[in-house]
Structures are given as structure tokens and as C-alpha cells.
Design an enzyme around this catalytic site. Sequence first.
Site, PDB file in Angstrom:
ATOM      1  N   ASP A 172     -64.519 -61.168  53.460  1.00  0.00           N
ATOM      2  CA  ASP A 172     -65.164 -59.985  52.945  1.00  0.00           C
ATOM      3  C   ASP A 172     -66.430 -60.171  52.917  1.00  0.00           C
ATOM      4  O   ASP A 172     -67.356 -60.902  52.782  1.00  0.00           O
ATOM      5  CB  ASP A 172     -64.700 -59.490  51.759  1.00  0.00           C
ATOM      6  CG  ASP A 172     -64.961 -60.530  50.453  1.00  0.00           C
ATOM      7  OD1 ASP A 172     -64.860 -61.602  50.491  1.00  0.00           O
ATOM      8  OD2 ASP A 172     -65.490 -59.848  49.501  1.00  0.00           O
TER       9      ASP A 172
ATOM     10  N   GLU B 168     -64.124 -61.994  47.645  1.00  0.00           N
ATOM     11  CA  GLU B 168     -65.194 -62.914  46.878  1.00  0.00           C
ATOM     12  C   GLU B 168     -66.532 -62.402  46.227  1.00  0.00           C
ATOM     13  O   GLU B 168     -66.846 -62.424  45.455  1.00  0.00           O
ATOM     14  CB  GLU B 168     -65.448 -63.834  47.818  1.00  0.00           C
ATOM     15  CG  GLU B 168     -66.382 -65.184  47.375  1.00  0.00           C
ATOM     16  CD  GLU B 168     -67.895 -64.879  47.310  1.00  0.00           C
ATOM     17  OE1 GLU B 168     -68.687 -65.779  46.719  1.00  0.00           O
ATOM     18  OE2 GLU B 168     -68.554 -63.996  47.959  1.00  0.00           O
TER      19      GLU B 168
END
Length: 220
Positions: free
Chosen positions: A66, A129
Site C-alpha cells: 500500500d 502498513e
Amino acid sequence: MPGEINLLRELIAIPSISGAETDLAVFVEETARRWGLDVVRNAHGVRVEVRGWGAGPTIVLASHLDVVPPGAGWTRDPFTPVIEGTRLYGRGSGDAKASVAAMLYAARDMVDSGGMDVGRLLVLLGYGEETKNTSMGAAVEEAGEIDAAVIGEPTSLDFAIAQRGLLMVDLLAQGDQRHAAYAGGEDGFTNAVQILARDLIKLDSAFEARTHPVLGKAMA
């Protein structure tokens, strides 16, 4: 152009803002499978595994798929990778799709060179994350026993042996409901806003006594 750079450009071109990583995860899975790698994609991320002929230690290469949403001030499309001189521009080009590309190629190179005699090489690529909802903890639990790990994050190409943690705090303040015209009453009224403000100020000094031999003083 090196394959790693081409792969990185493909990764950047697939938007994967936290919570919307599915398209990129599918691409990574398909790429790894096309290379002949053992790959699993599930709700916790993408796992690539290279096994040796015999039992041995497990080494993990870990990163995340991400990226944070593009902020203001971009002078180009953040999801259109552009190379200018020695730099590659695009959201995630450093944090952390460069690590993803390098780790996937490390697994591919290991297989192409004949594999490993013993042990396991795992590439763990998690979701979320950049938020407090990271899936890496669950991905690690699924991976089994791990002997060592290399975490892929931008460090200006220097090895880092420690990393600052992140504390996210939800502050809750309870008070009495009252019209603003009577908020200053002396009848035992509890102002939740004032309580919250005092707690926020306390955060600045909550960790001032905490230090780390490598990272130094803890920051609030």
C-alpha cells in the site's frame, strides 16, 4: 533497462492506496506465478516461498503493497512513472514498491540460479502498513518460524538495524452535556473539551525519559 526497474514502473502504475491493494496484489501474484514461483495471495497479503532441498533457517524479505494517498503539490500524475535522469518519479517509487520489486527479483534470481540447499526464503508483502490496520502481523503468524528478516523501507540505501515505533492513541473524554451559554457554571459541570486538551498537552512529555541506544530520544 533492468527488469527490476521495469517491474517497479508496473507496480507504480497500479494505484494501491491503503485499503485498495487488491489490483496490485493480483498483479504481484500473477507475476510471481509466471516466473514459476510458489505464491499465495490471501486477506493478509502476498507470500512467495522458495524452499531448499533440506531443512534449515527461514529468511524473510518483508515489505508492503500500500501507499498513502497523493498529497497536494504533485507536478505530474503520481501513478504514471517517469524517469528523469537517475530518478524515477511516482507514488510508491521509494516507499515501498522499490523494495517489493527488489525482493521479488531476489526470489526469482534464487530459483533461476538453482535454488537453495537448505532452508526457506519467504517474501511477505502486506497490506495497510501506512495505517494502523497493517496485515503483517497475521502474515507473519501464517509464515511459521522465522530466523531472520530484512524489512524493505526507504533508508537512502543504508542498512538500518533499528526503527522507531509508532504509537496511535485514541483519547476519550467524558463530560456533561450543557449549552455553551452555561459552560462556565460552578455547579460541578465537567467540560470534556478541557479534559481532552489537558490530555493532549500531557502527550508531549509522556515519553521524555525514554531513550534508545541507536535511535536516541523518543519523540511524542
